[in-house]
Write a protein that holds these residues in place. Structure first.
Motif, PDB file in Angstrom:
ATOM      1  N   PHE A  31       0.819  -1.207   0.000  1.00 48.63           N
ATOM      2  CA  PHE A  31       0.000   0.000   0.000  1.00 48.63           C
ATOM      3  C   PHE A  31       0.857   1.263   0.000  1.00 48.63           C
ATOM      4  O   PHE A  31       0.623   2.196  -0.765  1.00 48.63           O
ATOM      5  CB  PHE A  31      -0.920   0.003   1.221  1.00 48.63           C
ATOM      6  CG  PHE A  31      -1.703   1.272   1.395  1.00 48.63           C
ATOM      7  CD1 PHE A  31      -2.803   1.532   0.604  1.00 48.63           C
ATOM      8  CD2 PHE A  31      -1.316   2.212   2.347  1.00 48.63           C
ATOM      9  CE1 PHE A  31      -3.513   2.707   0.756  1.00 48.63           C
ATOM     10  CE2 PHE A  31      -2.022   3.384   2.506  1.00 48.63           C
ATOM     11  CZ  PHE A  31      -3.125   3.637   1.705  1.00 48.63           C
ATOM     12  N   GLU A  32       1.878   1.288   0.851  1.00 47.17           N
ATOM     13  CA  GLU A  32       2.722   2.471   0.995  1.00 47.17           C
ATOM     14  C   GLU A  32       3.575   2.728  -0.243  1.00 47.17           C
ATOM     15  O   GLU A  32       3.973   3.865  -0.516  1.00 47.17           O
ATOM     16  CB  GLU A  32       3.643   2.319   2.217  1.00 47.17           C
ATOM     17  CG  GLU A  32       2.914   2.293   3.553  1.00 47.17           C
ATOM     18  CD  GLU A  32       2.474   3.663   4.006  1.00 47.17           C
ATOM     19  OE1 GLU A  32       2.864   4.648   3.357  1.00 47.17           O
ATOM     20  OE2 GLU A  32       1.714   3.734   4.992  1.00 47.17           O
ATOM     21  N   SER A  33       3.857   1.687  -1.025  1.00 48.92           N
ATOM     22  CA  SER A  33       4.771   1.829  -2.160  1.00 48.92           C
ATOM     23  C   SER A  33       4.138   2.529  -3.342  1.00 48.92           C
ATOM     24  O   SER A  33       4.838   3.074  -4.195  1.00 48.92           O
ATOM     25  CB  SER A  33       5.263   0.451  -2.616  1.00 48.92           C
ATOM     26  OG  SER A  33       4.216  -0.253  -3.270  1.00 48.92           O
ATOM     27  N   HIS A  34       2.799   2.515  -3.434  1.00 50.58           N
ATOM     28  CA  HIS A  34       2.073   3.079  -4.580  1.00 50.58           C
ATOM     29  C   HIS A  34       2.384   2.340  -5.879  1.00 50.58           C
ATOM     30  O   HIS A  34       2.118   2.855  -6.963  1.00 50.58           O
ATOM     31  CB  HIS A  34       2.369   4.572  -4.773  1.00 50.58           C
ATOM     32  CG  HIS A  34       2.270   5.371  -3.513  1.00 50.58           C
ATOM     33  ND1 HIS A  34       1.118   5.441  -2.769  1.00 50.58           N
ATOM     34  CD2 HIS A  34       3.193   6.122  -2.860  1.00 50.58           C
ATOM     35  CE1 HIS A  34       1.326   6.212  -1.720  1.00 50.58           C
ATOM     36  NE2 HIS A  34       2.568   6.621  -1.742  1.00 50.58           N
ATOM     37  N   LYS A  35       2.993   1.189  -5.807  1.00 47.54           N
ATOM     38  CA  LYS A  35       3.315   0.417  -7.015  1.00 47.54           C
ATOM     39  C   LYS A  35       3.397  -1.062  -6.645  1.00 47.54           C
ATOM     40  O   LYS A  35       3.412  -1.424  -5.470  1.00 47.54           O
ATOM     41  CB  LYS A  35       4.639   0.876  -7.608  1.00 47.54           C
ATOM     42  CG  LYS A  35       5.835   0.631  -6.707  1.00 47.54           C
ATOM     43  CD  LYS A  35       7.141   1.074  -7.358  1.00 47.54           C
ATOM     44  CE  LYS A  35       8.335   0.770  -6.443  1.00 47.54           C
ATOM     45  NZ  LYS A  35       9.614   1.176  -7.053  1.00 47.54           N
ATOM     46  N   ALA A  36       3.407  -1.902  -7.666  1.00 46.96           N
ATOM     47  CA  ALA A  36       3.514  -3.339  -7.429  1.00 46.96           C
ATOM     48  C   ALA A  36       4.905  -3.676  -6.882  1.00 46.96           C
ATOM     49  O   ALA A  36       5.904  -3.072  -7.277  1.00 46.96           O
ATOM     50  CB  ALA A  36       3.263  -4.104  -8.728  1.00 46.96           C
ATOM     51  N   LEU A  37       4.960  -4.649  -5.975  1.00 45.61           N
ATOM     52  CA  LEU A  37       6.224  -5.074  -5.368  1.00 45.61           C
ATOM     53  C   LEU A  37       6.406  -6.576  -5.534  1.00 45.61           C
ATOM     54  O   LEU A  37       5.438  -7.341  -5.537  1.00 45.61           O
ATOM     55  CB  LEU A  37       6.256  -4.732  -3.880  1.00 45.61           C
ATOM     56  CG  LEU A  37       6.281  -3.260  -3.475  1.00 45.61           C
ATOM     57  CD1 LEU A  37       6.279  -3.148  -1.956  1.00 45.61           C
ATOM     58  CD2 LEU A  37       7.472  -2.540  -4.068  1.00 45.61           C
ATOM     59  N   GLY A  38       7.665  -6.987  -5.643  1.00 42.59           N
ATOM     60  CA  GLY A  38       8.006  -8.393  -5.725  1.00 42.59           C
ATOM     61  C   GLY A  38       8.451  -8.938  -4.380  1.00 42.59           C
ATOM     62  O   GLY A  38       8.626  -8.189  -3.412  1.00 42.59           O
ATOM     63  N   VAL A  39       8.665 -10.237  -4.330  1.00 38.54           N
ATOM     64  CA  VAL A  39       9.062 -10.897  -3.095  1.00 38.54           C
ATOM     65  C   VAL A  39      10.351 -10.310  -2.536  1.00 38.54           C
ATOM     66  O   VAL A  39      10.460 -10.016  -1.339  1.00 38.54           O
ATOM     67  CB  VAL A  39       9.221 -12.415  -3.322  1.00 38.54           C
ATOM     68  CG1 VAL A  39       9.822 -13.080  -2.085  1.00 38.54           C
ATOM     69  CG2 VAL A  39       7.881 -13.055  -3.655  1.00 38.54           C
ATOM     70  N   SER A  40      11.335 -10.123  -3.398  1.00 37.42           N
ATOM     71  CA  SER A  40      12.639  -9.627  -2.932  1.00 37.42           C
ATOM     72  C   SER A  40      12.531  -8.226  -2.340  1.00 37.42           C
ATOM     73  O   SER A  40      13.147  -7.924  -1.305  1.00 37.42           O
ATOM     74  CB  SER A  40      13.641  -9.621  -4.091  1.00 37.42           C
ATOM     75  OG  SER A  40      13.876 -10.935  -4.547  1.00 37.42           O
ATOM     76  N   GLU A  41      11.745  -7.361  -2.988  1.00 35.27           N
ATOM     77  CA  GLU A  41      11.597  -5.990  -2.501  1.00 35.27           C
ATOM     78  C   GLU A  41      10.934  -5.964  -1.131  1.00 35.27           C
ATOM     79  O   GLU A  41      11.369  -5.242  -0.224  1.00 35.27           O
ATOM     80  CB  GLU A  41      10.770  -5.172  -3.497  1.00 35.27           C
ATOM     81  CG  GLU A  41      11.448  -4.974  -4.840  1.00 35.27           C
ATOM     82  CD  GLU A  41      10.482  -4.437  -5.882  1.00 35.27           C
ATOM     83  OE1 GLU A  41      10.694  -3.298  -6.347  1.00 35.27           O
ATOM     84  OE2 GLU A  41       9.524  -5.151  -6.226  1.00 35.27           O
ATOM     85  N   ILE A  42       9.880  -6.745  -0.970  1.00 34.41           N
ATOM     86  CA  ILE A  42       9.173  -6.792   0.314  1.00 34.41           C
ATOM     87  C   ILE A  42      10.058  -7.413   1.386  1.00 34.41           C
ATOM     88  O   ILE A  42      10.116  -6.937   2.530  1.00 34.41           O
ATOM     89  CB  ILE A  42       7.866  -7.581   0.177  1.00 34.41           C
ATOM     90  CG1 ILE A  42       6.936  -6.891  -0.819  1.00 34.41           C
ATOM     91  CG2 ILE A  42       7.175  -7.732   1.535  1.00 34.41           C
ATOM     92  CD1 ILE A  42       5.687  -7.682  -1.159  1.00 34.41           C
TER      93      ILE A  42
END
Length: 258
Positions: free
Chosen positions: A22-33
């Protein structure tokens, strides 16, 4: 049982994953999270798969990245239905938005931020359309109203924990600087966000008080600064105050306390 044992760790982690997306305003992948939350990739992957199965996150087609799921739309509508002040204020917000041709918001105090539960659109603008529904305490008109009515110790704690993020050069990120603004906010009965959340954006917010003197919500008008100045800030303030007065009168008549 001690309080620290009254929650489930995996659920807490799942909530953190959804918050990160939610906070990223964009799609995230496993590694980023995984990197952001300092969690093992395997744990993040299992959480995402489970959330996706429940419709709470969605895997973007052709990628390994996730966004929040459509189920939150259904949840948000139910939340709106359950908040009494929202149903009272909405007709007055629509009237104000039509009169000013600017966006009118209603926000409630929620977890160290102003949660915008409804926006009535005026003229469309990219500045307003990209706003997220959670407005920070320190750099939004609604947030600053809520924060101003807290105790000095609570305000100090908010700034000391690093929750005040700097979004523009005008963002208030220090306790001492905010306390100077707080005095005028309490005396004048309203707050402004003058390009503190985003460059070019201006917002003016006034609290709606309940029958017991508590703040039920904040009504605000948002738009490009140049356009609001052209329409007349004093006029907008006058119409905002009048709208809130009418909402408070109905709140009193209906005996609404939340």
């Amino acid at each position: 049982m001690k309080e620290e044992y009254n929650y489930i760790t995996m659920i807490e982690r799942a909530v953190s994953v959804m918050e990160a997306i939610f906070e990223s305003h964009k799609a995230l992948g496993v590694s980023e999270i995984s990197q952001e939350l300092d969690l093992p990739k395997a744990t993040v992957y299992r959480i995402l798969i489970t959330l996706a199965k429940g419709g709470l996150v969605t895997k973007m087609h052709g990628t390994e990245k996730y966004t929040l799921g459509g189920k939150f739309i259904k949840y948000s509508e139910r939340v709106k239905e359950d908040i009494n002040i929202h149903s009272v204020a909405k007709p007055y917000m629509e009237e104000l938005a039509n009169e000013l041709e600017e966006t009118v918001n209603i926000a409630i105090d929620y977890e160290n931020a102003a949660l915008i539960i409804e926006r009535v659109r005026g003229e469309q603008t990219s500045l307003v359309s990209k706003l997220i529904p959670v407005a920070p305490y320190n750099c939004s008109s609604s947030g600053k109203v809520f924060l101003s009515h807290k105790s000095e110790d609570e305000i100090k704690e908010y700034f000391s924990k690093g929750k005040a993020k700097k979004r523009t050069i005008k963002s208030v990120c220090k306790f001492e600087d905010f306390m100077q603004q707080r005095k005028s906010i309490l005396e004048d009965g309203y707050s402004v966000d003058d390009e503190e959340y985003d460059y070019g954006l201006y917002c003016m917010g006034r609290p709606v008080f309940g029958i017991n003197g508590e703040i039920l919500a904040v009504i605000s008008v948002t738009g490009p600064k140049s356009r609001l100045q052209y329409r007349g800030l004093d006029m907008i303030k006058e119409r905002l105050f009048y709208t809130v007065k009418r909402i408070e009168e109905e709140v009193k008549d209906l005996g609404i306390t939340e």
